[in-house]
Design a protein around this motif. Structure first.
Motif, PDB file in Angstrom:
ATOM      1  N   GLY A  70       0.857  -1.245   0.052  1.00 23.62           N
ATOM      2  CA  GLY A  70      -0.008  -0.078   0.042  1.00 23.62           C
ATOM      3  C   GLY A  70       0.665   1.053   0.144  1.00 23.62           C
ATOM      4  O   GLY A  70       2.067   1.082   0.334  1.00 23.62           O
ATOM      5  N   SER A  71       0.280   2.300  -0.320  1.00 25.72           N
ATOM      6  CA  SER A  71       1.052   3.592  -0.415  1.00 25.72           C
ATOM      7  C   SER A  71       0.569   4.692   0.609  1.00 25.72           C
ATOM      8  O   SER A  71      -0.706   4.764   0.901  1.00 25.72           O
ATOM      9  N   LEU A  72       1.634   5.250   1.066  1.00 24.29           N
ATOM     10  CA  LEU A  72       1.043   6.352   2.228  1.00 24.29           C
ATOM     11  C   LEU A  72       1.191   7.772   1.438  1.00 24.29           C
ATOM     12  O   LEU A  72       1.235   8.921   2.326  1.00 24.29           O
ATOM     13  N   VAL A  73       1.274   7.917   0.160  1.00 23.80           N
ATOM     14  CA  VAL A  73       1.330   9.018  -0.719  1.00 23.80           C
ATOM     15  C   VAL A  73      -0.124   9.452  -1.209  1.00 23.80           C
ATOM     16  O   VAL A  73      -0.846   8.262  -1.890  1.00 23.80           O
ATOM     17  N   VAL A  74      -0.640  10.568  -0.818  1.00 19.24           N
ATOM     18  CA  VAL A  74      -2.254  10.648  -1.098  1.00 19.24           C
ATOM     19  C   VAL A  74      -2.260  10.903  -2.859  1.00 19.24           C
ATOM     20  O   VAL A  74      -3.456  10.149  -3.086  1.00 19.24           O
ATOM     21  N   GLU A  75      -1.403  11.483  -3.346  1.00 20.05           N
ATOM     22  CA  GLU A  75      -1.423  11.497  -5.033  1.00 20.05           C
ATOM     23  C   GLU A  75      -1.655   9.836  -5.560  1.00 20.05           C
ATOM     24  O   GLU A  75      -2.350   9.806  -6.363  1.00 20.05           O
ATOM     25  N   GLU A  76      -0.664   9.289  -4.850  1.00 17.50           N
ATOM     26  CA  GLU A  76      -0.842   7.816  -5.439  1.00 17.50           C
ATOM     27  C   GLU A  76      -1.847   7.178  -5.276  1.00 17.50           C
ATOM     28  O   GLU A  76      -2.300   6.241  -6.016  1.00 17.50           O
ATOM     29  N   ARG A  77      -2.426   7.457  -3.960  1.00 17.44           N
ATOM     30  CA  ARG A  77      -3.708   6.446  -3.638  1.00 17.44           C
ATOM     31  C   ARG A  77      -4.766   7.119  -4.471  1.00 17.44           C
ATOM     32  O   ARG A  77      -5.643   6.260  -5.039  1.00 17.44           O
ATOM     33  N   ILE A  78      -4.932   8.107  -4.652  1.00 14.64           N
ATOM     34  CA  ILE A  78      -5.902   8.888  -5.618  1.00 14.64           C
ATOM     35  C   ILE A  78      -5.661   8.258  -6.971  1.00 14.64           C
ATOM     36  O   ILE A  78      -6.833   8.113  -7.541  1.00 14.64           O
ATOM     37  N   LYS A  79      -4.568   8.122  -7.434  1.00 12.25           N
ATOM     38  CA  LYS A  79      -4.455   7.722  -8.834  1.00 12.25           C
ATOM     39  C   LYS A  79      -5.017   6.216  -8.896  1.00 12.25           C
ATOM     40  O   LYS A  79      -5.435   5.793  -9.881  1.00 12.25           O
ATOM     41  N   GLN A  80      -4.498   5.407  -8.013  1.00  9.58           N
ATOM     42  CA  GLN A  80      -4.992   4.111  -7.799  1.00  9.58           C
ATOM     43  C   GLN A  80      -6.457   3.932  -7.859  1.00  9.58           C
ATOM     44  O   GLN A  80      -7.259   2.872  -8.559  1.00  9.58           O
ATOM     45  N   VAL A  81      -7.167   4.909  -6.995  1.00  8.17           N
ATOM     46  CA  VAL A  81      -8.685   4.785  -6.900  1.00  8.17           C
ATOM     47  C   VAL A  81      -9.105   5.108  -8.333  1.00  8.17           C
ATOM     48  O   VAL A  81     -10.032   4.539  -8.873  1.00  8.17           O
TER      49      VAL A  81
END
Length: 609
Positions: A585-596
């Motif tokens: 999993g990622s702790l970077v907000v932009e990365e998580r938004i990209k995944q969603v």
């Protein structure tokens, strides 16, 4: 107002609610120093990456104290408030060392904090307890070569190994005066149910507690903490003797056990009030939780008022107030106090809320199954429906705020979350039912809830998404292969895909868990690993598959995912894979938004909406 700030506000105004939820500043429950309660440590995503922050409550100053490309969440504040310990791994691989920095030190770009325990090589962490004297710590480690080791570390001295075993073990707590060390271990080979041992700092044994039922069935024990009083040998522990988690007080020197037998349904945990006279009781029942105060002298149990929903963490302060992290499915998380105030309110735009959950109980092959359902406001079925399966497996979904399910609801989907057998919070028998037929048991429960969702008119059977992360991702891939006609789309994040390869590549503690779940290694019980592996059924998969994976993941390693993807590609089955440079999993907000965004887009394209 500057032009840049106007532009930022316009961007936020144009942003969809689901994205605002991920970007909104969040904070964890602050940890405070036992002997310096005005000093606290918390986690926040204020910079766009989850990092550790120091908070001086006396001055109000809050400072970021870690800064790494992939974020930092594992940190401990020393009892004297002088030091912040944090775990330094490489890009989320969970293999590293503890570092420390003075509480008051400014974060300087390019400078690195000192190793907290020189002489200890990198490892997976297995617990940490820092002493009140400012120079002592007990450090738990695990590696593939050494198994589990525990070390006593004192500033200026070489660390001393005081425990070693091939099976998993970890640090529980260090007594208030530093004379006793509690550890949790699984020397009996059952990684799901720990035994307890108390040691002196020289490693000599003081006491042992190993619960069994009928002489053969292991019951779980866990360390909840030593009494916060010098010379006090009482250890608060959790046990499962009555089929659920409950607390008791064990005097490790006299052997006396004080069973609290609290009259509360569901699982019960506790921690000490700072003066040792009472316990703060955390009570979880049917996906919700609340707090109580238990007076040890009188036996009186009194409710600590919290709103309906879920308390994700709580701590009693020296003044008698209680701080707690609370949310519900409809309302974002907030750190509150029983004095009526919000404890931490990070600056920045607030997260939009979502819709509340509905409780559903479905008869299943192993008993009644609890599911939580969210649907877009004002809609009637049948709806495109997402079965969002939790990880763990020893975890459960609750009436708490989650940005992922809320994003699906925003896009017109109903969301169903299932607390299948193996989930916590419904008694020991429900959790321990997950043995040998791993994965297949959970999917039987998910299938029963799927049938309810379709028969009730909630779900459109032609538009069903099976998704989840970690163990939920594993169940997604296994479900697509064993129930190929049940699901329209599958979306798996950081999954187990090839169980045998995953076992050989994963971190040592997870190997122990897999041996417990399946009854042995892949070489000892190959038929069980085959029956529980998504790779076994990959050629039966009909639904389009989306997989995201961290290339540094030690829990669901990348090689076994590549094996599964290779089999999909060989028969030109529709699939997409997204690999990112992080761990589980990622702790970077932009990365998580990209995944969603990628997950939402994949579902939209393949459901024809």
């Amino acid at each position: 107002m500057t032009d840049s700030s106007r532009s930022l506000r316009r961007q936020q105004a144009d942003m969809p609610d689901w994205e605002k939820r991920f970007r909104a500043p969040r904070v964890s429950l602050p940890d405070w120093a036992e002997d310096a309660p005005d000093r606290s440590l918390f986690v926040s995503n204020a910079t766009g990456t989850y990092e550790l922050y120091a908070w001086d409550r006396k001055t109000g100053e809050r400072r970021q104290v870690t800064h790494r490309a992939n974020g930092t969440t594992d940190g401990v504040l020393s009892p004297d408030g002088a030091w912040i310990w944090w775990f330094d791994d490489k890009d989320g691989d969970e293999f590293g060392i503890w570092r420390r920095r003075p509480f008051e030190a400014a974060l300087v770009e390019g400078e690195s904090d000192e190793p907290a325990v020189p002489g200890l090589d990198a490892s997976y962490p297995a617990g940490l307890a820092v002493g009140r004297d400012g120079r002592t710590a007990v450090v738990g480690r695990s590696t593939d070569d050494d198994g589990s080791t525990i070390h006593l570390a004192r500033t200026g001295e070489a660390p001393v190994e005081i425990y070693r075993h091939r099976e998993s073990a970890g640090v529980g707590d260090l007594s208030h005066d530093g004379s006793l060390i509690a550890i949790e271990h699984t020397e009996h080979g059952d990684a799901m149910h720990s035994a307890l041992r108390v040691l002196r700092p020289d490693g000599s044994p003081v006491a042992e507690l190993d619960d069994t039922e009928g002489g053969t069935v292991e019951l779980g024990l866990e360390v909840l903490g030593f009494a916060p009083v010098d010379g006090d040998s009482r250890l608060l522990i959790g046990h499962q003797r009555r089929g659920r988690w409950e607390p008791l007080v064990w005097d490790v020197l006299t052997g006396e056990q004080t069973d609290l037998a609290l009259d509360l349904p569901g699982d019960v945990a506790a921690e000490w009030y700072p003066d040792g006279s009472a316990l703060l009781v955390a009570h979880g029942f049917e996906a919700r939780s609340d707090l109580w105060r238990y007076d040890l002298a009188s036996g009186e149990l009194a409710r600590v008022e919290t709103p309906p929903g879920t308390v994700s963490g709580a701590s009693a302060r020296p003044d008698g107030t209680v701080e707690y992290l609370w949310s519900s499915a409809a309302e974002p998380s907030v750190v509150r106090s029983t004095n009526g105030k919000v404890v931490l309110d990070p600056p920045g735009p607030k997260s939009p809320g979502s819709v509340p959950v509905e409780d559903v109980w479905v008869d299943g092959p192993g008993g009644r199954i609890h599911a939580l359902v969210q649907r877009p406001a004002g809609t009637t079925g049948p709806l495109p429906t997402v079965f969002d399966i939790h990880g763990g497996p020893t975890w459960h979904d609750s009436d708490s705020f989650a940005a992922g399910p809320a994003a699906w609801v925003d896009h017109g989907y109903a969301v169903v979350r299932v607390n299948y057998r193996g989930s916590t919070g419904y008694g020991r028998a429900w959790t321990d039912a997950l043995k040998h037929r791993v994965g297949l048991i959970e999917l039987e429960d998910i299938a029963a809830v799927r049938a309810w969702a379709v028969d009730s008119g909630l779900a459109d059977p032609e538009r069903l998404v099976l998704t989840g992360g970690s163990w939920g991702g594993y169940l997604t891939l296994l479900g697509l292969g064993t129930q190929p006609d049940a699901w329209t789309v599958g979306i798996a994040a950081v999954p187990v895909a090839d169980y045998v390869t995953a076992y050989h590549d994963e971190m040592e503690a997870l190997k122990a868990m897999d041996r417990t779940l399946l009854g042995g290694t892949p070489e000892e019980v190959p038929e069980r690993f085959a029956a529980s592996s998504p790779l076994t059924y990959v050629d039966a998969v009909k639904a389009p598959v989306y997989i995201s994976a961290g290339v540094n993941d030690p829990r669901c390693p990348i090689r076994q995912i590549d094996n599964y993807v290779g089999r999909l590609a060989a028969r030109e089955a529709p699939h997409e894979v997204y690999r990112y440079d992080a761990g589980h999993g990622s702790l970077v907000v932009e990365e998580r938004i990209k995944q969603v965004r990628l997950e939402l887009d994949f579902a939209e394209r393949h459901l024809g909406r």
